[in-house]
Motif scaffolding. Sequence first.
Motif, short mmCIF file in Angstrom:
data_model
loop_
_atom_site.label_atom_id
_atom_site.label_comp_id
_atom_site.label_asym_id
_atom_site.label_seq_id
_atom_site.Cartn_x
_atom_site.Cartn_y
_atom_site.Cartn_z
N GLY A 112 25.92 -129.48 -26.23
CA GLY A 112 26.60 -129.81 -27.47
C GLY A 112 28.11 -129.82 -27.39
N ASP A 113 28.65 -129.52 -26.20
CA ASP A 113 30.11 -129.46 -26.04
C ASP A 113 30.66 -130.30 -24.89
N ARG A 114 29.77 -130.84 -24.05
CA ARG A 114 30.25 -131.52 -22.85
C ARG A 114 29.48 -132.80 -22.55
N ILE A 115 30.22 -133.81 -22.08
CA ILE A 115 29.63 -135.01 -21.52
C ILE A 115 30.18 -135.16 -20.11
N ALA A 116 29.51 -135.95 -19.28
CA ALA A 116 29.94 -136.09 -17.89
C ALA A 116 29.56 -137.46 -17.36
N PHE A 117 30.23 -137.85 -16.28
CA PHE A 117 29.86 -139.08 -15.57
C PHE A 117 30.08 -138.87 -14.08
N ALA A 118 29.36 -139.66 -13.29
CA ALA A 118 29.52 -139.63 -11.84
C ALA A 118 30.74 -140.46 -11.47
N GLU A 119 31.57 -139.93 -10.60
CA GLU A 119 32.76 -140.66 -10.16
C GLU A 119 32.33 -141.67 -9.10
N LEU A 120 32.54 -142.95 -9.43
CA LEU A 120 32.21 -144.06 -8.53
C LEU A 120 33.32 -145.10 -8.64
N ARG A 121 34.04 -145.33 -7.60
CA ARG A 121 35.09 -146.36 -7.57
C ARG A 121 36.08 -146.24 -8.74
N SER A 122 36.61 -145.06 -8.93
CA SER A 122 37.53 -144.83 -10.06
C SER A 122 38.85 -144.23 -9.62
N PRO A 123 39.54 -144.81 -8.63
CA PRO A 123 40.76 -144.16 -8.13
C PRO A 123 41.85 -144.01 -9.19
N GLN A 124 42.04 -145.01 -10.04
CA GLN A 124 43.10 -144.91 -11.04
C GLN A 124 42.76 -143.86 -12.10
N SER A 125 41.51 -143.87 -12.57
CA SER A 125 41.09 -142.86 -13.55
C SER A 125 41.25 -141.46 -12.98
N MET A 126 40.84 -141.28 -11.73
CA MET A 126 40.93 -139.95 -11.13
C MET A 126 42.39 -139.51 -10.96
N ALA A 127 43.25 -140.42 -10.54
CA ALA A 127 44.67 -140.08 -10.41
C ALA A 127 45.25 -139.71 -11.77
N ASN A 128 44.87 -140.44 -12.80
CA ASN A 128 45.36 -140.15 -14.14
C ASN A 128 44.88 -138.80 -14.64
N ILE A 129 43.60 -138.49 -14.42
CA ILE A 129 43.03 -137.21 -14.86
C ILE A 129 43.71 -136.05 -14.13
N GLU A 130 44.04 -136.26 -12.87
CA GLU A 130 44.72 -135.22 -12.11
C GLU A 130 46.09 -134.89 -12.72
N GLN A 131 46.76 -135.91 -13.25
CA GLN A 131 48.09 -135.71 -13.84
C GLN A 131 48.02 -135.26 -15.30
N ASP A 132 47.02 -135.74 -16.03
CA ASP A 132 46.87 -135.43 -17.46
C ASP A 132 45.39 -135.50 -17.77
N ASN A 133 44.77 -134.35 -17.99
CA ASN A 133 43.31 -134.32 -18.12
C ASN A 133 42.81 -134.68 -19.52
N ARG A 134 43.70 -135.02 -20.43
CA ARG A 134 43.26 -135.44 -21.76
C ARG A 134 42.68 -136.86 -21.67
N VAL A 135 41.46 -137.01 -22.19
CA VAL A 135 40.77 -138.30 -22.12
C VAL A 135 40.11 -138.61 -23.45
N GLN A 136 39.72 -139.85 -23.59
CA GLN A 136 38.91 -140.27 -24.73
C GLN A 136 37.84 -141.23 -24.21
N VAL A 137 36.65 -141.13 -24.75
CA VAL A 137 35.54 -141.99 -24.38
C VAL A 137 35.01 -142.66 -25.63
N ALA A 138 34.89 -143.97 -25.60
CA ALA A 138 34.28 -144.71 -26.70
C ALA A 138 32.96 -145.27 -26.20
#
Length: 158
Positions: free
Chosen positions: A39-65
């Motif tokens: 009820g508090d967490r969602i997740a995804f498998a990291e596959l071919r996401s170099p830009q997303s991963m670099a961004n999360i490393e710098q700023d972990n705030r995200v939004q998912v639609a």
Amino acid sequence: MITRTLQEFVNEWRLGDLATMSPEGPNVSPKGTFQALDGDRIAFAELRSPQSMANIEQDNRVQVAMVDVFARKGARFRGNATFHPANTETAAELRPRWIELFGDGLMARSSGFVVIDVVSVKSLTTPAYDVGATEKQLRADYMARFAAMQEHWFKTQS
């Protein structure tokens, strides 16, 4: 926070757009392996996401639609993302569920998992509901449009 109904939606729909921030501005990337962990967490498998991963490393705030295009409704999840590389305990705990859903071949390409601690959830609906459209009508309309689009695609292929 994430209702049982929304958890089921995430687990069935699986496809969402992940928004992150880079120094150049916003980055939106589709991810097709979303699952609700609880009820508090969602997740995804990291596959071919170099830009997303670099961004999360710098700023972990995200939004998912996530939007069911047939019902034209869904949800927006805002939270903080943490990457768990494939060799970690968290990734080892998550991997069997993703293998069951997506298979060994795809999961062999995954470098780990991104877990999002959700801090807010907002429902999304089309304005068509505001003027009296029903889900049944919207689904029928989009199913017809989708079928026509697919038929056209198949006709144009050799």
